[in-house]
Scaffold this active site. Sequence first.
Site, short mmCIF file in Angstrom:
data_model
loop_
_atom_site.label_atom_id
_atom_site.label_comp_id
_atom_site.label_asym_id
_atom_site.label_seq_id
_atom_site.Cartn_x
_atom_site.Cartn_y
_atom_site.Cartn_z
N TRP A 12 -28.58 -22.98 1.48
CA TRP A 12 -27.86 -24.36 1.05
C TRP A 12 -26.34 -23.96 1.01
O TRP A 12 -25.49 -24.84 0.94
CB TRP A 12 -28.30 -25.15 -0.05
CG TRP A 12 -29.51 -25.92 0.44
CD1 TRP A 12 -30.16 -25.94 1.75
CD2 TRP A 12 -30.02 -26.95 -0.24
NE1 TRP A 12 -31.05 -26.95 1.88
CE2 TRP A 12 -31.01 -27.48 0.43
CE3 TRP A 12 -29.75 -27.60 -1.40
CZ2 TRP A 12 -31.86 -28.70 0.14
CZ3 TRP A 12 -30.49 -28.59 -1.96
CH2 TRP A 12 -31.74 -29.34 -1.15
N HIS A 100 -24.48 -11.41 1.52
CA HIS A 100 -24.32 -12.18 2.66
C HIS A 100 -22.80 -12.11 3.28
O HIS A 100 -21.88 -11.76 2.34
CB HIS A 100 -24.40 -13.80 2.16
CG HIS A 100 -24.19 -14.89 3.16
ND1 HIS A 100 -23.10 -15.25 3.72
CD2 HIS A 100 -25.42 -15.41 4.01
CE1 HIS A 100 -23.44 -16.07 4.79
NE2 HIS A 100 -24.68 -16.23 4.68
N GLU A 102 -20.35 -14.05 3.99
CA GLU A 102 -19.36 -14.70 3.22
C GLU A 102 -18.71 -14.06 2.14
O GLU A 102 -17.53 -14.26 1.80
CB GLU A 102 -20.08 -16.22 2.98
CG GLU A 102 -19.84 -17.09 4.36
CD GLU A 102 -20.78 -18.10 4.31
OE1 GLU A 102 -21.52 -18.67 3.39
OE2 GLU A 102 -21.17 -18.56 5.54
N GLY A 175 -22.60 -20.19 11.46
CA GLY A 175 -21.81 -21.48 11.62
C GLY A 175 -21.16 -21.95 12.97
O GLY A 175 -20.36 -22.78 12.98
N GLY A 227 -28.97 -21.65 7.61
CA GLY A 227 -27.80 -22.14 6.72
C GLY A 227 -27.79 -23.64 6.98
O GLY A 227 -28.53 -24.54 6.51
N GLY A 228 -26.73 -24.04 7.86
CA GLY A 228 -26.38 -25.68 8.04
C GLY A 228 -27.56 -26.43 8.32
O GLY A 228 -27.88 -27.42 7.61
P1 PGA Z 1 -25.78 -21.05 9.63
O1 PGA Z 1 -25.61 -20.01 8.33
O2 PGA Z 1 -27.36 -21.23 9.89
O3 PGA Z 1 -25.26 -22.30 9.38
O4 PGA Z 1 -25.05 -20.36 10.88
C1 PGA Z 1 -26.46 -18.83 8.30
C2 PGA Z 1 -26.44 -18.03 6.91
O5 PGA Z 1 -25.09 -18.02 6.74
O6 PGA Z 1 -26.96 -17.64 6.40
#
Ligand code: PGA
Length: 245
Positions: A12, A100, A102, A175, A227-228
Site C-alpha cells: 500500500w 524496495h 523506493e 508505477g 502496488g497501486g
Molecule cells: P506498482 O508498485 O504495482 O504500483 O508498480 C509495485 C511496488 O512498488 O511494489
Amino acid sequence: MTNKYKYFVANWKMYGGLNTVNSLHRVIKFLKTFKKSKNIKIVYCPPSTLIRPMSKKLLNTTIQVGAQNCHESQNYGASTGYINSSMLKSVGAKYVILGHSENRQSGETDKLINLKIKSAINSGLKVIFCIGETLSQKKKKITKQILSKQIKSGLNKVKKRKNIIIAYEPVWSIGTGVIPKPDELFRTIDFIKKKVKNNKVLYGGSVNPKNIHQLKLINNINGFLVGGASQQSKKFIDIIKKTFI
Ligand code: PGA
C-alpha cells in the site's frame, strides 16, 4: 505457474487511513467463495500505522499482514522515527518488505538491507526481499550483474533462508504501466531462481487486472507484488481471479 501456492502481496506504500481497513471486507468475502483460495497466500503490507487494526480485521482469515520496512536493530534505541522488526512482530506483522527500490533510491545500501534482513529473520518475520535493475542499468545490459550483487550482498550470512521470498521488481516498471516482455521476464526469474535455489520468486511492477493475463502465463513466477492496483479491493480481487482463469 507451477508451484503449490501463489502469493499476492499488496504494497500500500504511503496510502491509507484507519477507515481504509474496512475495504478489506470485500476481499475477505471473496475468499470465502473462491474455489482456489487454498492455493493462494495473500499478504497485506499497509503503512505501519495500520498493521494493528488490519491484523484485528483479518483475525480468523487466511490473509496475513506485513510491514514495508524496518530498522536494522532488533532492540529498542534512540532512533527517532524508526520502528524495528520485533516491534512490528509484536503488533501483528508476519512479513516485512525489505530492499524496495523506493528505499534504495533514498539511500538504503545493500549492506544496510542485509542488516535489516538479518534483524527481521531473527525477530521471526518472513522477508519479502526486493531486487531489480534501473532503466539505465537495463540499457547498459548489466541487469544480471546488478541482480547478482543485490542477492549476494542482501543475503550474506543470512540464516533461515526459507523465510525469504524474493520479489523481482524492475525499477523502470514500478508505477509506470510498463511490464517486461514475457520471454525476458521468464529468463530473469529463471536466473534469480538458479541463484537462490529454493526461494520463491515473485514479480512486481505495474501488475494490474489488464496485464495479469499476460503475466500469469510466465510459469516460473510464484506470485505478484502489487502496488497501486492493490489499494482498491476490486482491482486486487480481479488480479487474483484472473490469475486462475
Ligand atoms: P506498482 O508498485 O504495482 O504500483 O508498480 C509495485 C511496488 O512498488 O511494489
